[in-house]
Scaffold this motif. Structure first.
Motif, PDB file in Angstrom:
ATOM      1  N   ALA A   4     -21.873   3.803  47.705  1.00  0.00           N
ATOM      2  CA  ALA A   4     -20.539   4.361  46.892  1.00  0.00           C
ATOM      3  C   ALA A   4     -20.378   5.015  47.962  1.00  0.00           C
ATOM      4  O   ALA A   4     -18.867   5.632  47.896  1.00  0.00           O
ATOM      5  N   ILE A   5     -21.459   6.182  48.461  1.00  0.00           N
ATOM      6  CA  ILE A   5     -20.864   7.350  49.427  1.00  0.00           C
ATOM      7  C   ILE A   5     -20.132   7.455  50.376  1.00  0.00           C
ATOM      8  O   ILE A   5     -19.225   8.005  51.116  1.00  0.00           O
ATOM      9  N   HIS A   6     -20.741   5.737  51.109  1.00  0.00           N
ATOM     10  CA  HIS A   6     -19.883   6.095  52.307  1.00  0.00           C
ATOM     11  C   HIS A   6     -18.594   5.285  52.226  1.00  0.00           C
ATOM     12  O   HIS A   6     -17.585   5.807  52.861  1.00  0.00           O
ATOM     13  N   HIS A   7     -18.283   4.623  50.645  1.00  0.00           N
ATOM     14  CA  HIS A   7     -17.275   3.818  50.488  1.00  0.00           C
ATOM     15  C   HIS A   7     -16.120   5.117  50.405  1.00  0.00           C
ATOM     16  O   HIS A   7     -14.949   5.067  50.507  1.00  0.00           O
ATOM     17  N   LEU A   8     -16.802   6.313  49.498  1.00  0.00           N
ATOM     18  CA  LEU A   8     -16.333   7.277  48.611  1.00  0.00           C
ATOM     19  C   LEU A   8     -15.270   7.613  50.873  1.00  0.00           C
ATOM     20  O   LEU A   8     -14.171   8.125  50.666  1.00  0.00           O
ATOM     21  N   ILE A   9     -16.370   8.444  51.256  1.00  0.00           N
ATOM     22  CA  ILE A   9     -15.501   8.931  52.686  1.00  0.00           C
ATOM     23  C   ILE A   9     -14.735   7.613  53.496  1.00  0.00           C
ATOM     24  O   ILE A   9     -13.872   8.556  53.913  1.00  0.00           O
ATOM     25  N   GLU A  10     -14.808   6.679  53.257  1.00  0.00           N
ATOM     26  CA  GLU A  10     -14.029   5.218  53.980  1.00  0.00           C
ATOM     27  C   GLU A  10     -13.133   5.850  53.325  1.00  0.00           C
ATOM     28  O   GLU A  10     -11.366   5.693  54.144  1.00  0.00           O
ATOM     29  N   GLN A  11     -12.814   5.560  51.962  1.00  0.00           N
ATOM     30  CA  GLN A  11     -11.542   5.713  51.314  1.00  0.00           C
ATOM     31  C   GLN A  11     -10.741   6.926  51.657  1.00  0.00           C
ATOM     32  O   GLN A  11      -9.578   7.482  51.993  1.00  0.00           O
ATOM     33  N   TYR A  12     -11.394   8.182  51.048  1.00  0.00           N
ATOM     34  CA  TYR A  12     -11.038   9.520  51.249  1.00  0.00           C
ATOM     35  C   TYR A  12     -11.428  10.357  51.975  1.00  0.00           C
ATOM     36  O   TYR A  12     -10.800  11.412  52.178  1.00  0.00           O
ATOM     37  N   GLY A  13     -12.017  10.193  53.222  1.00  0.00           N
ATOM     38  CA  GLY A  13     -12.422  11.013  53.683  1.00  0.00           C
ATOM     39  C   GLY A  13     -11.352  12.022  54.929  1.00  0.00           C
ATOM     40  O   GLY A  13     -12.016  13.131  55.311  1.00  0.00           O
ATOM     41  N   LEU A  14     -10.850  11.215  55.199  1.00  0.00           N
ATOM     42  CA  LEU A  14      -9.199  11.906  55.868  1.00  0.00           C
ATOM     43  C   LEU A  14      -8.759  13.182  55.484  1.00  0.00           C
ATOM     44  O   LEU A  14      -8.429  13.757  55.467  1.00  0.00           O
ATOM     45  N   ILE A  15      -9.001  12.340  54.214  1.00  0.00           N
ATOM     46  CA  ILE A  15      -7.611  13.272  53.335  1.00  0.00           C
ATOM     47  C   ILE A  15      -8.510  14.780  53.101  1.00  0.00           C
ATOM     48  O   ILE A  15      -8.202  15.949  53.165  1.00  0.00           O
ATOM     49  N   ALA A  16      -9.970  14.539  53.380  1.00  0.00           N
ATOM     50  CA  ALA A  16     -10.830  15.649  53.209  1.00  0.00           C
ATOM     51  C   ALA A  16     -10.760  16.610  54.603  1.00  0.00           C
ATOM     52  O   ALA A  16     -11.031  17.898  54.122  1.00  0.00           O
ATOM     53  N   VAL A  17     -11.009  15.668  54.753  1.00  0.00           N
ATOM     54  CA  VAL A  17     -11.063  16.598  56.972  1.00  0.00           C
ATOM     55  C   VAL A  17      -9.710  17.331  56.694  1.00  0.00           C
ATOM     56  O   VAL A  17      -9.766  18.255  57.365  1.00  0.00           O
ATOM     57  N   PHE A  18      -8.286  16.535  56.435  1.00  0.00           N
ATOM     58  CA  PHE A  18      -6.895  16.571  56.450  1.00  0.00           C
ATOM     59  C   PHE A  18      -7.243  18.809  55.375  1.00  0.00           C
ATOM     60  O   PHE A  18      -6.774  20.105  55.813  1.00  0.00           O
ATOM     61  N   LEU A  19      -7.265  18.214  54.092  1.00  0.00           N
ATOM     62  CA  LEU A  19      -7.630  19.702  52.781  1.00  0.00           C
ATOM     63  C   LEU A  19      -8.389  20.793  53.447  1.00  0.00           C
ATOM     64  O   LEU A  19      -8.513  21.630  53.813  1.00  0.00           O
ATOM     65  N   GLY A  20      -9.714  20.377  53.928  1.00  0.00           N
ATOM     66  CA  GLY A  20     -11.013  21.352  54.515  1.00  0.00           C
ATOM     67  C   GLY A  20      -9.854  21.905  56.197  1.00  0.00           C
ATOM     68  O   GLY A  20     -10.086  23.141  55.871  1.00  0.00           O
ATOM     69  N   CYS A  21      -9.124  21.330  56.751  1.00  0.00           N
ATOM     70  CA  CYS A  21      -8.562  21.704  57.664  1.00  0.00           C
ATOM     71  C   CYS A  21      -7.179  23.061  57.341  1.00  0.00           C
ATOM     72  O   CYS A  21      -6.937  23.846  57.854  1.00  0.00           O
ATOM     73  N   VAL A  22      -7.045  22.705  56.291  1.00  0.00           N
ATOM     74  CA  VAL A  22      -5.267  23.395  55.717  1.00  0.00           C
ATOM     75  C   VAL A  22      -6.630  24.793  55.241  1.00  0.00           C
ATOM     76  O   VAL A  22      -6.421  25.887  56.161  1.00  0.00           O
ATOM     77  N   ALA A  23      -7.687  25.141  54.608  1.00  0.00           N
ATOM     78  CA  ALA A  23      -8.276  26.423  54.516  1.00  0.00           C
ATOM     79  C   ALA A  23      -9.230  26.277  56.156  1.00  0.00           C
ATOM     80  O   ALA A  23      -8.878  26.240  56.434  1.00  0.00           O
ATOM     81  N   GLU A  24     -10.449  27.780  56.109  1.00  0.00           N
ATOM     82  CA  GLU A  24     -11.195  27.553  57.206  1.00  0.00           C
ATOM     83  C   GLU A  24     -11.778  26.219  57.610  1.00  0.00           C
ATOM     84  O   GLU A  24     -13.125  26.666  57.136  1.00  0.00           O
ATOM     85  N   GLY A  25     -11.308  25.886  57.682  1.00  0.00           N
ATOM     86  CA  GLY A  25     -11.955  24.147  58.349  1.00  0.00           C
ATOM     87  C   GLY A  25     -12.738  23.806  59.938  1.00  0.00           C
ATOM     88  O   GLY A  25     -13.036  22.609  60.130  1.00  0.00           O
ATOM     89  N   GLU A  26     -13.685  24.371  60.374  1.00  0.00           N
ATOM     90  CA  GLU A  26     -13.948  24.485  61.610  1.00  0.00           C
ATOM     91  C   GLU A  26     -15.409  22.999  61.016  1.00  0.00           C
ATOM     92  O   GLU A  26     -15.490  21.802  61.807  1.00  0.00           O
ATOM     93  N   SER A  27     -15.862  23.586  59.901  1.00  0.00           N
ATOM     94  CA  SER A  27     -16.778  22.262  59.828  1.00  0.00           C
ATOM     95  C   SER A  27     -16.170  20.950  58.930  1.00  0.00           C
ATOM     96  O   SER A  27     -16.574  19.824  58.838  1.00  0.00           O
ATOM     97  N   ALA A  28     -14.929  21.001  58.193  1.00  0.00           N
ATOM     98  CA  ALA A  28     -14.437  20.085  58.125  1.00  0.00           C
ATOM     99  C   ALA A  28     -13.990  19.283  59.179  1.00  0.00           C
ATOM    100  O   ALA A  28     -13.941  17.793  59.588  1.00  0.00           O
ATOM    101  N   ALA A  29     -13.379  19.692  60.948  1.00  0.00           N
ATOM    102  CA  ALA A  29     -12.696  18.550  61.740  1.00  0.00           C
ATOM    103  C   ALA A  29     -14.366  18.589  62.100  1.00  0.00           C
ATOM    104  O   ALA A  29     -14.565  17.428  63.104  1.00  0.00           O
ATOM    105  N   ILE A  30     -15.237  19.617  62.511  1.00  0.00           N
ATOM    106  CA  ILE A  30     -16.334  18.697  63.390  1.00  0.00           C
ATOM    107  C   ILE A  30     -17.006  17.726  62.113  1.00  0.00           C
ATOM    108  O   ILE A  30     -17.679  16.840  62.626  1.00  0.00           O
ATOM    109  N   LEU A  31     -16.517  17.911  60.942  1.00  0.00           N
ATOM    110  CA  LEU A  31     -17.697  16.133  59.926  1.00  0.00           C
ATOM    111  C   LEU A  31     -16.406  15.132  60.416  1.00  0.00           C
ATOM    112  O   LEU A  31     -17.419  13.944  60.119  1.00  0.00           O
TER     113      LEU A  31
END
Length: 198
Positions: A4-31
């Motif tokens: 289920a976690i893997h499916h969520l990351i596949e579905q929404y992972g790029l959105i999470a990377v985008f939103l994480g990088c809107v803020a102070e997102g080095e960790s989001a870009a690395i992930l």
């Protein structure tokens, strides 16, 4: 659970990377780079999500400083530690400041606001911000991708898919904690410096 976690990351992972990088997102870009190495998504997708997030985030804070200088939220951000230092830097070295501000953890938000207050044209800011966002995204996405390659070599091919996800989440947590500690240290030094100047 891990599927289920893997499916969520596949579905929404790029959105999470985008939103994480809107803020102070080095960790989001690395992930993003790490998950690209794990074939959850493609590296150029992670890079693009990180670059767009970084660009939009800094442009948003620049716009706040430029167009909403008297808004209470902007005035609160202006009162944060580091703003006066960021404003001095962007006023004296605008090109270098816009290109390098995102690499100084804890200064990115106030730096964007300070750039909005400074005498820098919108066109100039947008061009420099775009260059900086692309370089930043390439650097941190590649770090995540290379770390994924190194982790796979160290741990071996025997890692199951859910174990890779847990390692990626642990990496993100470690990076976030280290970044928080650095930001706290920088903020403390800025408070001491501002207190000496007043």
């Amino acid at each position: 659970m891990t599927d289920a976690i893997h499916h969520l990351i596949e579905q929404y992972g790029l959105i999470a990377v985008f939103l994480g990088c809107v803020a102070e997102g080095e960790s989001a870009a690395i992930l993003g780079g790490f998950f690209a190495h794990q074939h959850v998504f493609i590296l150029w997708q992670a890079f693009l999500a990180a670059a767009l997030g970084a660009f939009i985030g800094d442009t948003f804070f620049f716009t706040l400083g430029r167009s909403f200088a008297d808004h209470p939220s902007v005035l609160r951000l202006k009162a944060r530690p580091g703003f006066s230092h960021a404003y001095r830097l962007v006023s004296s070295h605008p090109n270098i400041f816009v290109l390098s501000n995102r690499y100084i953890y804890g200064m990115r938000l106030v730096g964007g606001i300070a750039a909005g207050f400074a005498d820098i044209t919108v066109t100039r800011f947008v061009i420099l911000n775009a260059i900086s966002s692309l370089v930043w995204a390439a650097l941190f996405s590649t770090v995540g991708y290379v770390f994924g390659l190194g982790a796979e070599r160290i741990v071996g091919q025997a890692l199951a898919r859910h174990e890779r996800l847990l390692i990626a989440l642990a990496i993100g947590l470690i990076v976030a904690i280290l970044a928080w500690l650095v930001a706290r240290s920088v903020a403390r030094k800025e408070r001491v410096k501002d207190a000496r100047e007043t």
